[in-house]
Write a protein that holds these residues in place. Structure first.
Motif, PDB file in Angstrom:
ATOM      1  N   LYS A 175       0.861  -1.180  -0.271  1.00 35.00           N
ATOM      2  CA  LYS A 175      -0.172   0.024  -0.022  1.00 35.00           C
ATOM      3  C   LYS A 175       0.913   1.427  -0.044  1.00 35.00           C
ATOM      4  O   LYS A 175       2.115   1.205   0.688  1.00 35.00           O
ATOM      5  CB  LYS A 175      -0.912  -0.077   1.185  1.00 35.00           C
ATOM      6  CG  LYS A 175      -2.010  -1.121   1.355  1.00 35.00           C
ATOM      7  CD  LYS A 175      -2.918  -1.492   2.407  1.00 35.00           C
ATOM      8  CE  LYS A 175      -1.689  -1.314   3.819  1.00 35.00           C
ATOM      9  NZ  LYS A 175      -2.396  -1.108   5.032  1.00 35.00           N
ATOM     10  N   ALA A 176       0.574   2.083  -0.845  1.00 33.62           N
ATOM     11  CA  ALA A 176       1.525   3.513  -0.890  1.00 33.62           C
ATOM     12  C   ALA A 176       0.418   4.730  -0.992  1.00 33.62           C
ATOM     13  O   ALA A 176      -0.648   4.661  -1.348  1.00 33.62           O
ATOM     14  CB  ALA A 176       2.149   3.299  -2.392  1.00 33.62           C
ATOM     15  N   LEU A 208       3.043   5.552 -13.703  1.00 32.27           N
ATOM     16  CA  LEU A 208       4.216   4.878 -14.070  1.00 32.27           C
ATOM     17  C   LEU A 208       4.283   3.464 -13.222  1.00 32.27           C
ATOM     18  O   LEU A 208       4.628   2.341 -13.472  1.00 32.27           O
ATOM     19  CB  LEU A 208       5.517   5.569 -13.838  1.00 32.27           C
ATOM     20  CG  LEU A 208       6.811   4.919 -14.065  1.00 32.27           C
ATOM     21  CD1 LEU A 208       6.991   4.723 -15.345  1.00 32.27           C
ATOM     22  CD2 LEU A 208       8.107   6.009 -13.673  1.00 32.27           C
ATOM     23  N   ILE A 209       3.879   3.492 -12.021  1.00 32.59           N
ATOM     24  CA  ILE A 209       3.779   2.456 -11.096  1.00 32.59           C
ATOM     25  C   ILE A 209       2.675   1.391 -11.551  1.00 32.59           C
ATOM     26  O   ILE A 209       3.285   0.070 -11.602  1.00 32.59           O
ATOM     27  CB  ILE A 209       3.247   3.023  -9.744  1.00 32.59           C
ATOM     28  CG1 ILE A 209       4.120   3.644  -8.860  1.00 32.59           C
ATOM     29  CG2 ILE A 209       2.955   1.734  -8.837  1.00 32.59           C
ATOM     30  CD1 ILE A 209       4.142   4.552  -7.773  1.00 32.59           C
ATOM     31  N   LYS A 210       1.602   1.898 -12.293  1.00 30.07           N
ATOM     32  CA  LYS A 210       0.831   0.815 -12.707  1.00 30.07           C
ATOM     33  C   LYS A 210       1.414   0.264 -14.038  1.00 30.07           C
ATOM     34  O   LYS A 210       0.973  -0.990 -14.053  1.00 30.07           O
ATOM     35  CB  LYS A 210      -0.643   1.825 -13.145  1.00 30.07           C
ATOM     36  CG  LYS A 210      -1.376   2.140 -11.943  1.00 30.07           C
ATOM     37  CD  LYS A 210      -2.586   3.202 -12.435  1.00 30.07           C
ATOM     38  CE  LYS A 210      -3.518   3.597 -11.096  1.00 30.07           C
ATOM     39  NZ  LYS A 210      -4.421   4.469 -11.784  1.00 30.07           N
ATOM     40  N   ARG A 211       2.064   0.964 -14.915  1.00 29.11           N
ATOM     41  CA  ARG A 211       2.475   0.470 -16.020  1.00 29.11           C
ATOM     42  C   ARG A 211       3.360  -0.419 -15.686  1.00 29.11           C
ATOM     43  O   ARG A 211       3.952  -1.766 -16.527  1.00 29.11           O
ATOM     44  CB  ARG A 211       2.902   1.636 -16.866  1.00 29.11           C
ATOM     45  CG  ARG A 211       1.945   2.283 -17.563  1.00 29.11           C
ATOM     46  CD  ARG A 211       2.546   3.252 -18.987  1.00 29.11           C
ATOM     47  NE  ARG A 211       3.655   3.918 -18.673  1.00 29.11           N
ATOM     48  CZ  ARG A 211       3.671   5.190 -18.271  1.00 29.11           C
ATOM     49  NH1 ARG A 211       2.473   5.712 -18.221  1.00 29.11           N
ATOM     50  NH2 ARG A 211       4.705   5.871 -17.934  1.00 29.11           N
ATOM     51  N   CYS A 212       4.358  -0.378 -14.631  1.00 27.17           N
ATOM     52  CA  CYS A 212       5.352  -1.149 -14.261  1.00 27.17           C
ATOM     53  C   CYS A 212       4.960  -2.473 -13.625  1.00 27.17           C
ATOM     54  O   CYS A 212       5.685  -3.348 -13.323  1.00 27.17           O
ATOM     55  CB  CYS A 212       6.422  -0.636 -13.458  1.00 27.17           C
ATOM     56  SG  CYS A 212       7.366   0.957 -14.226  1.00 27.17           S
ATOM     57  N   ASP A 213       3.614  -2.898 -13.338  1.00 26.06           N
ATOM     58  CA  ASP A 213       2.981  -3.680 -12.767  1.00 26.06           C
ATOM     59  C   ASP A 213       3.530  -4.007 -11.536  1.00 26.06           C
ATOM     60  O   ASP A 213       4.215  -5.343 -11.169  1.00 26.06           O
ATOM     61  CB  ASP A 213       3.020  -4.934 -13.705  1.00 26.06           C
ATOM     62  CG  ASP A 213       2.045  -6.172 -13.188  1.00 26.06           C
ATOM     63  OD1 ASP A 213       0.983  -5.984 -12.525  1.00 26.06           O
ATOM     64  OD2 ASP A 213       2.459  -7.406 -13.642  1.00 26.06           O
ATOM     65  N   LEU A 214       3.919  -3.178 -10.576  1.00 24.11           N
ATOM     66  CA  LEU A 214       4.556  -3.344  -9.229  1.00 24.11           C
ATOM     67  C   LEU A 214       3.614  -3.867  -8.145  1.00 24.11           C
ATOM     68  O   LEU A 214       4.389  -3.913  -7.040  1.00 24.11           O
ATOM     69  CB  LEU A 214       5.397  -2.235  -8.961  1.00 24.11           C
ATOM     70  CG  LEU A 214       6.493  -1.402  -9.999  1.00 24.11           C
ATOM     71  CD1 LEU A 214       6.613  -0.237  -9.729  1.00 24.11           C
ATOM     72  CD2 LEU A 214       7.475  -2.546  -9.880  1.00 24.11           C
ATOM     73  N   HIS A 215       2.503  -4.017  -8.460  1.00 19.90           N
ATOM     74  CA  HIS A 215       1.708  -4.801  -7.292  1.00 19.90           C
ATOM     75  C   HIS A 215       1.541  -3.717  -6.225  1.00 19.90           C
ATOM     76  O   HIS A 215       1.565  -4.069  -5.150  1.00 19.90           O
ATOM     77  CB  HIS A 215       2.268  -6.091  -6.863  1.00 19.90           C
ATOM     78  CG  HIS A 215       2.398  -7.009  -7.956  1.00 19.90           C
ATOM     79  ND1 HIS A 215       1.310  -7.635  -8.598  1.00 19.90           N
ATOM     80  CD2 HIS A 215       3.398  -7.520  -8.671  1.00 19.90           C
ATOM     81  CE1 HIS A 215       1.446  -8.209  -9.529  1.00 19.90           C
ATOM     82  NE2 HIS A 215       3.020  -8.559  -9.440  1.00 19.90           N
TER      83      HIS A 215
END
Length: 244
Positions: free
Chosen positions: A2-3, A19-26
């Protein structure tokens, strides 16, 4: 994880979120805040695992977050426009950071580093060291990993640093020698050039303030607490010019 994202610029908040979503960082973005005051409220209510925190904001800078918590049970990845001094402060404080414009690979690396932590160590002192360094514009302390712990060391107490394979042994005026997983090249790049450290040998870095005896024939330097460091023949001329 959670962030929460904290940045006074809406575009910057959206760019990082996308960018976080595109990188699929969960990573689940719980909130986006435009100032530190709002972020503190959201952090206390939502209990995130990590906060992406802009350094330069109105009213309070991001690194002042340590003033709002007695205990920090979340990690921080600072986001900053390029500032050589601030970046050096982050490195000395062992705190992760991203430089704007954020590089995709660097973002993934920072998040993976966070995810791979076996045990989170939440220490308010880490952030206080960063805050003091930036506020006072003076490098006074360094935070180092030591056998699973983190040790805060006053830079001016370091007498010498000796290479020990891929590790380093640090001699100080206050404690017995400590061993850290950082190599000597790390310290050569990290410690500011204007605070009297000199790389005298491939296995030694010394603090010029603690020199007691120089022996040119044996190519040794005796320092405080009877520590004997080596100096290479090729470095001796540069050493003499430095101490004049």
């Amino acid at each position: 994880m959670k962030a929460i994202i904290v940045d006074d610029e809406q575009r910057a908040r959206n760019v990082l979120s996308n960018l976080i979503k595109r990188c699929d960082l969960h990573i689940d973005i719980l909130a986006k805040c435009s100032c530190l005051e709002d972020a503190v409220k959201e952090i206390k209510e939502l209990q995130p695992d990590v906060v992406f925190l802009d350094v330069q904001m109105p009213n309070y800078a991001g690194y002042e977050i340590a003033n709002f918590f007695d205990e920090m049970n979340f990690d921080i990845i600072f986001v900053t426009a390029f500032d050589e001094y601030a970046i050096k402060a982050f490195e000395l404080s062992a705190i992760d950071y991203l430089v704007k414009p954020i590089d995709r690979r660097r973002l993934i690396e920072a998040v993976e580093k966070l995810q791979n932590k076996i045990e989170k160590q939440k220490k308010i002192e880490d952030y206080q060291v960063l805050l003091n360094t930036i506020k006072e514009k003076e490098f006074k302390q360094i935070i180092l990993p030591e056998l699973g712990n983190r040790r805060i060391i006053a830079i001016n107490t370091i007498i010498a640093i000796e290479a020990d394979g891929s590790y380093s042994k640090i001699y100080t005026t206050e404690n017995k020698p400590l061993t850290t997983s950082k190599n000597l090249k790390y310290f050569e790049n990290l410690l500011p050039e204007d605070i009297s450290f000199f790389r005298s040998h491939r296995t030694w870095m010394i603090n010029l303030k603690y020199i007691e005896v120089i022996n040119k024939s044996s190519l040794t330097i005796t320092l405080a607490q009877n520590i004997t460091a080596k100096i290479s023949r090729t470095r001796f001329s540069s050493f003499e010019n430095t101490i004049r």
